[in-house]
Design a protein around this motif. Structure first.
Motif, PDB file in Angstrom:
ATOM      1  N   PRO A   1       0.826  -1.209   0.000  1.00 32.69           N
ATOM      2  CA  PRO A   1       0.000   0.000   0.000  1.00 32.69           C
ATOM      3  C   PRO A   1       0.858   1.256   0.000  1.00 32.69           C
ATOM      4  N   THR A   2       0.432   2.238  -0.762  1.00 33.07           N
ATOM      5  CA  THR A   2       1.167   3.505  -0.858  1.00 33.07           C
ATOM      6  C   THR A   2       0.229   4.679  -0.580  1.00 33.07           C
ATOM      7  N   VAL A   3       0.831   5.807  -0.264  1.00 36.84           N
ATOM      8  CA  VAL A   3       0.103   7.068  -0.176  1.00 36.84           C
ATOM      9  C   VAL A   3       0.770   8.048  -1.128  1.00 36.84           C
ATOM     10  N   ARG A   4      -0.019   8.979  -1.641  1.00 39.40           N
ATOM     11  CA  ARG A   4       0.492  10.002  -2.557  1.00 39.40           C
ATOM     12  C   ARG A   4       0.408  11.364  -1.874  1.00 39.40           C
ATOM     13  N   GLY A   5       1.512  12.066  -1.859  1.00 40.05           N
ATOM     14  CA  GLY A   5       1.565  13.360  -1.196  1.00 40.05           C
ATOM     15  C   GLY A   5       0.750  14.432  -1.898  1.00 40.05           C
ATOM     16  N   ASP A   6       0.260  15.382  -1.097  1.00 39.31           N
ATOM     17  CA  ASP A   6      -0.461  16.531  -1.654  1.00 39.31           C
ATOM     18  C   ASP A   6       0.217  17.851  -1.307  1.00 39.31           C
ATOM     19  N   GLY A   7       1.395  17.768  -0.670  1.00 34.98           N
ATOM     20  CA  GLY A   7       2.117  18.975  -0.304  1.00 34.98           C
ATOM     21  C   GLY A   7       1.584  19.658   0.938  1.00 34.98           C
TER      22      GLY A   7
ATOM     23  N   ALA B   1       4.899   7.052  -1.309  1.00 35.09           N
ATOM     24  CA  ALA B   1       5.682   6.297  -0.336  1.00 35.09           C
ATOM     25  C   ALA B   1       4.876   5.067   0.070  1.00 35.09           C
ATOM     26  N   TRP B   2       5.549   3.922   0.224  1.00 38.47           N
ATOM     27  CA  TRP B   2       4.840   2.738   0.706  1.00 38.47           C
ATOM     28  C   TRP B   2       4.833   2.754   2.228  1.00 38.47           C
ATOM     29  N   ILE B   3       3.771   2.205   2.808  1.00 37.15           N
ATOM     30  CA  ILE B   3       3.550   2.361   4.243  1.00 37.15           C
ATOM     31  C   ILE B   3       3.453   1.034   4.996  1.00 37.15           C
TER      32      ILE B   3
ATOM     33  N   GLY C   1      13.709   7.084   4.324  1.00 35.51           N
ATOM     34  CA  GLY C   1      14.209   8.410   4.672  1.00 35.51           C
ATOM     35  C   GLY C   1      13.118   9.390   5.001  1.00 35.51           C
ATOM     36  N   LEU C   2      11.974   8.910   5.454  1.00 33.78           N
ATOM     37  CA  LEU C   2      10.813   9.740   5.752  1.00 33.78           C
ATOM     38  C   LEU C   2      10.368   9.524   7.193  1.00 33.78           C
ATOM     39  N   SER C   3       9.391  10.313   7.650  1.00 31.02           N
ATOM     40  CA  SER C   3       8.850  10.169   8.997  1.00 31.02           C
ATOM     41  C   SER C   3       7.352  10.422   8.968  1.00 31.02           C
ATOM     42  N   PRO C   4       6.604   9.884   9.946  1.00 33.83           N
ATOM     43  CA  PRO C   4       5.152  10.064   9.956  1.00 33.83           C
ATOM     44  C   PRO C   4       4.711  11.524   9.983  1.00 33.83           C
ATOM     45  N   ALA C   5       5.481  12.385  10.655  1.00 34.65           N
ATOM     46  CA  ALA C   5       5.087  13.787  10.786  1.00 34.65           C
ATOM     47  C   ALA C   5       5.473  14.627   9.575  1.00 34.65           C
ATOM     48  N   GLN C   6       6.146  14.016   8.611  1.00 32.08           N
ATOM     49  CA  GLN C   6       6.633  14.752   7.444  1.00 32.08           C
ATOM     50  C   GLN C   6       5.525  14.973   6.424  1.00 32.08           C
TER      51      GLN C   6
ATOM     52  N   SER D   1      -2.420   3.083  17.324  1.00 31.60           N
ATOM     53  CA  SER D   1      -2.729   1.736  16.845  1.00 31.60           C
ATOM     54  C   SER D   1      -1.505   0.834  16.874  1.00 31.60           C
ATOM     55  N   ARG D   2      -1.753  -0.479  16.784  1.00 29.17           N
ATOM     56  CA  ARG D   2      -0.668  -1.461  16.771  1.00 29.17           C
ATOM     57  C   ARG D   2       0.179  -1.362  15.510  1.00 29.17           C
ATOM     58  N   ASP D   3      -0.399  -0.841  14.421  1.00 32.39           N
ATOM     59  CA  ASP D   3       0.323  -0.778  13.152  1.00 32.39           C
ATOM     60  C   ASP D   3       1.221   0.446  13.023  1.00 32.39           C
ATOM     61  N   HIS D   4       1.054   1.421  13.898  1.00 31.54           N
ATOM     62  CA  HIS D   4       1.795   2.676  13.735  1.00 31.54           C
ATOM     63  C   HIS D   4       3.310   2.498  13.792  1.00 31.54           C
ATOM     64  N   PRO D   5       3.863   1.692  14.731  1.00 31.00           N
ATOM     65  CA  PRO D   5       5.323   1.533  14.737  1.00 31.00           C
ATOM     66  C   PRO D   5       5.877   0.980  13.433  1.00 31.00           C
ATOM     67  N   LEU D   6       5.148   0.049  12.798  1.00 32.39           N
ATOM     68  CA  LEU D   6       5.621  -0.487  11.520  1.00 32.39           C
ATOM     69  C   LEU D   6       5.547   0.554  10.420  1.00 32.39           C
ATOM     70  N   LEU D   7       4.525   1.423  10.480  1.00 32.81           N
ATOM     71  CA  LEU D   7       4.459   2.530   9.530  1.00 32.81           C
ATOM     72  C   LEU D   7       5.693   3.414   9.689  1.00 32.81           C
ATOM     73  N   ALA D   8       6.027   3.754  10.936  1.00 31.83           N
ATOM     74  CA  ALA D   8       7.185   4.620  11.179  1.00 31.83           C
ATOM     75  C   ALA D   8       8.463   3.976  10.667  1.00 31.83           C
ATOM     76  N   ASP D   9       8.639   2.663  10.899  1.00 31.24           N
ATOM     77  CA  ASP D   9       9.837   1.979  10.415  1.00 31.24           C
ATOM     78  C   ASP D   9       9.874   1.926   8.890  1.00 31.24           C
ATOM     79  N   SER D  10       8.714   1.675   8.264  1.00 31.52           N
ATOM     80  CA  SER D  10       8.666   1.616   6.802  1.00 31.52           C
ATOM     81  C   SER D  10       9.039   2.966   6.194  1.00 31.52           C
TER      82      SER D  10
END
Length: 334
Positions: A183-189, A238-240, A225-230, A211-220
């Motif tokens: 699964p991916t997300v597309r940025g909107d700026g 970016a794939w999540i 070279g990205l972060s959840p708050a970015q 959620s239980r999935d959030h740590p894996l999102l952060a690692d992915s």
């Protein structure tokens, strides 16, 4: 997944076979057990259900509290084999059979980009990462199954990028497969990556952060070279997540099979056939009858399969009733 977990799809497939074979089929609503009579043979099929408790998925053979879905009938109860109970045992078996598996290393000394896993566990829960070799990213040990659960070995596994693969077999023959792009997300700026992922799930960013999935999102994301708050630049993807079944999008109920077995690259289909011969042969020696199992892997950019683990108690796709009943009662073409 929505096709497999719809009860009427199972009933529809059983009815189609029974109509063609002239079989008598009865279901006990109190137990959900199925009785099938055909060609002077009789079998009782045990139901299995899918549930969720405290955020964790589980299988049950009874309609207990927290059960949310029906996942098929089988002529036997739960099986336990070493190949499915320990991922490292399966990897050694697959390697001996000449199939590709990701490299494994001691958890404290990986030799490439890697995941941290536990050799026991299922549903993609005993995993952390991915991590880049030598990166300063904080590594989280893979969680165990908790008090009273089976023990296993933490290890590092080579991280293979590609598409998640799950193949179902009856005996030595594959009959069903899913091959999912990550699964991916597309940025909107404007939106953060965390809010984009939460939007796919239909929850708030605050709820997703817990959620239980959030740590894996952060690692992915960290692997990229990205972060959840970015905030992701407009148009950039970016794939999540990388685990099978995590699509991060609602799935509409469907009565049509989503079997992708015949759509796979030729190299993948050849590997799938070889894996069935190896695992199916091993299980036939143990049980002397064909059984249901599934094998997980990754299909890389060259169409090659890297095998990860085996499940001896997977969901039963509705497409599996024809090969199962045919092996027990004879082909409807006879």
């Amino acid at each position: 997944m929505s096709y497999i977990a719809i009860t009427l799809n199972h009933m529809r497939s059983v009815k189609a076979w029974a109509d063609a074979a002239g079989a008598d089929v009865q279901m006990d609503l109190r137990s959900f057990a199925l009785e099938v009579k055909c060609r002077n043979r009789f079998y009782r099929f045990h139901p299995r259900f899918l549930g969720q408790r405290e955020g964790r998925l589980f299988h049950s053979e009874m309609l207990v509290e927290h059960v949310t879905g029906f996942i098929g009938w089988l002529p036997y109860t739960a099986l336990r084999t070493e190949l499915s109970s320990d991922k490292l045992v399966f990897k050694r078996f697959a390697t001996a059979a000449g199939e590709r598996v990701p490299a494994t290393w001691p958890a404290e000394s990986p030799q490439g980009d890697f995941l941290l896993k536990h050799s026991v566990g299922s549903f993609g829960d005993q995993i952390t990462g991915p991590y880049r070799q030598g990166a300063t990213q904080v590594r989280t040990p893979p969680p165990s199954l908790g008090p009273g659960g089976p023990t296993g070995t933490p290890y590092a596994e080579q991280f293979i990028q590609g598409r998640s693969l799950k193949v179902w077999y009856w005996g030595d023959a594959a009959f069903y497969a899913h091959c999912q792009a990550w699964p991916t997300v597309r940025g909107d700026g404007v939106s953060t990556l965390e809010s984009l992922a939460a939007g796919r799930l239909g929850v708030s960013a605050e709820a997703f952060a817990l959620s239980r999935d959030h740590p894996l999102l952060a690692d992915s994301l960290a692997f990229q070279g990205l972060s959840p708050a970015q905030v992701l630049a407009a148009g950039r993807e970016a794939w999540i997540d990388f685990r099978y079944g995590r699509t991060y999008q609602p799935e509409a109920p469907s009565g049509s099979s989503d079997n992708q077995l015949q759509d796979l690259p030729a190299a993948a289909r050849a590997s799938i056939e070889r894996m069935g011969a190896a695992v199916g042969g091993d299980l036939m020696e143990r049980y002397h009858v064909p059984v249901l199992y599934a094998v997980d892997g990754v299909v890389d950019a060259d169409g090659q399969v890297w095998w990860l683990e085996m499940n001896s108690n997977p969901l039963m796709p509705p497409d599996g009733y024809d090969p199962m009943f045919s092996s027990l009662f004879g082909s409807v073409r006879q």
